[in-house]
Design a protein around this motif. Structure first.
Motif, PDB file in Angstrom:
ATOM      1  N   ASN A  51       0.736  -1.178   0.052  1.00  0.00           N
ATOM      2  CA  ASN A  51       0.063  -0.032   0.003  1.00  0.00           C
ATOM      3  C   ASN A  51       0.749   1.249   0.029  1.00  0.00           C
ATOM      4  O   ASN A  51       0.768   2.321  -0.707  1.00  0.00           O
ATOM      5  N   VAL A  52       1.739   1.179   0.899  1.00  0.00           N
ATOM      6  CA  VAL A  52       2.623   2.173   0.975  1.00  0.00           C
ATOM      7  C   VAL A  52       3.494   2.633  -0.416  1.00  0.00           C
ATOM      8  O   VAL A  52       3.484   3.678  -1.054  1.00  0.00           O
ATOM      9  N   GLU A  92       4.071   5.652  -5.360  1.00  0.00           N
ATOM     10  CA  GLU A  92       4.161   5.750  -6.933  1.00  0.00           C
ATOM     11  C   GLU A  92       3.201   6.590  -7.521  1.00  0.00           C
ATOM     12  O   GLU A  92       3.691   7.621  -8.454  1.00  0.00           O
ATOM     13  N   GLN A  93       1.969   6.861  -7.029  1.00  0.00           N
ATOM     14  CA  GLN A  93       1.158   7.641  -7.628  1.00  0.00           C
ATOM     15  C   GLN A  93       1.564   9.011  -7.172  1.00  0.00           C
ATOM     16  O   GLN A  93       1.455   9.988  -8.203  1.00  0.00           O
ATOM     17  N   VAL A 112       4.240  14.091 -10.196  1.00  0.00           N
ATOM     18  CA  VAL A 112       5.590  15.226 -10.434  1.00  0.00           C
ATOM     19  C   VAL A 112       5.904  15.204 -11.837  1.00  0.00           C
ATOM     20  O   VAL A 112       6.177  14.200 -12.507  1.00  0.00           O
ATOM     21  N   ALA A 113       5.902  16.402 -12.375  1.00  0.00           N
ATOM     22  CA  ALA A 113       6.373  16.586 -13.923  1.00  0.00           C
ATOM     23  C   ALA A 113       7.634  15.855 -14.361  1.00  0.00           C
ATOM     24  O   ALA A 113       7.426  14.956 -15.257  1.00  0.00           O
ATOM     25  N   THR A 124       0.102  11.406   3.109  1.00  0.00           N
ATOM     26  CA  THR A 124       1.117  12.615   2.981  1.00  0.00           C
ATOM     27  C   THR A 124       1.099  13.915   3.804  1.00  0.00           C
ATOM     28  O   THR A 124      -0.121  14.381   3.989  1.00  0.00           O
ATOM     29  N   VAL A 125       2.151  14.339   4.136  1.00  0.00           N
ATOM     30  CA  VAL A 125       2.156  15.651   5.082  1.00  0.00           C
ATOM     31  C   VAL A 125       3.313  16.240   4.618  1.00  0.00           C
ATOM     32  O   VAL A 125       4.322  15.961   4.050  1.00  0.00           O
ATOM     33  N   GLN A 126       3.131  17.546   4.083  1.00  0.00           N
ATOM     34  CA  GLN A 126       3.903  18.537   3.738  1.00  0.00           C
ATOM     35  C   GLN A 126       4.733  19.141   5.026  1.00  0.00           C
ATOM     36  O   GLN A 126       4.322  19.483   5.835  1.00  0.00           O
ATOM     37  N   LEU A 127       6.010  18.976   5.072  1.00  0.00           N
ATOM     38  CA  LEU A 127       7.109  19.270   5.907  1.00  0.00           C
ATOM     39  C   LEU A 127       7.439  20.733   5.627  1.00  0.00           C
ATOM     40  O   LEU A 127       7.312  21.781   6.479  1.00  0.00           O
TER      41      LEU A 127
END
Lengths: 136, 300
Positions: free
Chosen positions: B99-100, B105-106, B111-112, B193-196
């Motif tokens: 799962n992780v 991957e997703q 990301v471009a 996901t967490v943005q740091l």
């Protein structure tokens, strides 16, 4: 009954103290700071140091390592990496940590390593200082 | 009708595997107990940290602090993104790793340019997976970033946080995200996901009706910049530590469930096979008796 404010002291591994407090004294970056109920809103960083707070007219002490404090007129929150009562400090472990850090400081190290050891030394010295102060 | 010896060998091998899965089940459950305890004791800190930072930021005057710098001059396709991914050190834990990895991957696919993507993987399984990926979209994995997921410590979290902050300061990374498994309840996990970095305050300090809250500004000692440069690393460390503890707990939980399921199905298989074995044995005996009787009759 003296005026009180709500105090939360939370370390990473437990809730150290949660309750009313009459007077709080912390070690901030540039010296001691006393906080009474109704203090203005304040945020500051806490280096390793001593903490004391008064509950029911009696001072309680604690050793704190790295954290920060948020003070509001009605409450205060301290978040720290670790927080211990003087009698909980393991003197032997702190002494060993101090020696280890001092030994390491004698070696040639990179700047980052140097800061790490110095921080470790500070933590150990703080623990030793506080436990000495209360038991000797 | 299957060969009797074949069935007997099969039963013996399943019994061996049952022993292993059972032992792993017991180990995972005892580790889980420990992980649960540490999760419970860090949870108050984790939540308080988030809510305190939020309320501190509401009272913070606008600062030109390094960690808040969104670097909006860099276009989206040129932004260097770093992902900290927390996986397990070992397999055999159901769909936990899968799962992780799929989730990561997703995220990467969004990301471009994969060249601008760097992965910092905690845990053996994830590192191996991304290093050996035979895919056209190859992303670089930091090979010196070697940390285990076993028994997370504050010390390890501090090192990781320092490393990432340093890379951000040196402009080697423009955005840092943390991917870990979140425990919704004891049977339900979800990658998250967490943005740091950069530290965003877009959602904070805004009232429900969309206007900026007018809150009294707090005073900062010695200065807002100084306090923030101390507070943000502290926050990053706390978040990483909390995520590590949570992910470790999820890993043990899913390993326990997986091993329990494996033990149950091994027992089922043994049951079916021993039924087959007894039937085959009975058939063989019957056949032998018939043969003996037939022989005796022929002699008369």
């Amino acid at each position: 009954m003296a005026k009180t404010f709500h105090l939360d002291i939370i370390s990473t591994d437990r809730i150290f103290y949660e309750g009313e407090c009459e007077h709080l004294v912390i070690t901030a970056i540039d010296g001691l700071l006393g906080i009474l109920p109704g203090h203005e809103a304040l945020v500051t960083a806490l280096p390793p140091g001593e903490l004391k707070y008064m509950v029911n007219g009696r001072w309680r002490y604690a050793a704190i390592s790295e954290g920060f404090i948020q003070v509001m007129p009605e409450f205060a929150v301290i978040l720290a990496d670790s927080c211990e009562l003087p009698e909980e400090i393991d003197i032997k472990r702190a002494e060993e940590a101090r020696q280890r850090a001092e030994e390491k400081l004698r070696q040639k190290q990179s700047i980052v390593e140097y800061y790490h050891t110095q921080a470790a030394l500070n933590r150990a010295m703080n623990r030793l200082k506080i436990s000495k102060k209360h038991f000797e | 009708m299957a060969n009797i010896r074949e069935i007997r060998e099969r039963i013996a091998s399943i019994k061996q595997i049952l022993k292993i899965t059972n032992a792993m089940y017991l180990m995972a459950s005892s580790k889980l107990k420990k992980a649960r305890k540490s999760l419970e004791s860090t949870e108050p800190y984790f939540h308080k940290l988030q809510s305190t930072i939020e309320s501190v930021l509401e009272h913070t005057p606008h600062t030109r602090q390094l960690y808040f710098d969104r670097r909006s001059d860099i276009p989206e396709e040129k932004r260097k993104k770093g992902y900290i991914v927390i996986t397990a050190d070992k397999g055999l834990c159901g769909s936990y790793n899968h799962n992780v990895l799929k989730y990561t991957e997703q995220e990467i696919a969004k990301v471009a340019d994969p060249d601008n993507c760097r992965l910092f993987v905690i845990g053996q399984v994830g590192r191996m997976y991304f290093q050996n990926r035979k895919n056209s979209r190859k992303v670089s994995v930091d090979s010196e970033f070697l940390y285990t997921t076993q028994n997370p410590t504050l010390y390890r979290a501090r090192e990781i946080a320092e490393l990432l902050l340093e890379k951000f300061e040196k402009r080697e990374l423009d955005e840092v995200y943390l991917i870990y498994t979140d425990m919704i309840n004891s049977n339900q996990f979800e990658p998250k996901t967490v943005q740091l970095l950069p530290f965003s305050r877009r959602h904070w300090g805004i009232a429900p009706d969309g206007t900026l809250k007018k809150l009294p500004k707090a005073s900062f000692l010695p200065s807002p910049e100084e306090v923030m440069s101390y507070l943000i690393p502290q926050y990053a460390k706390g978040i990483i530590y909390g995520a590590m503890v949570e992910a470790f707990c999820c890993e043990q939980q899913s390993r326990m469930t997986a091993m329990d399921a494996a033990s149950t199905s091994a027992k089922d298989m043994i049951h079916d096979l021993s039924l087959m074995y007894n039937r085959a044995r009975q058939a063989a005996i019957t056949q032998e008796i018939t043969e003996v009787c037939g022989g005796a009759q022929a002699q008369d």
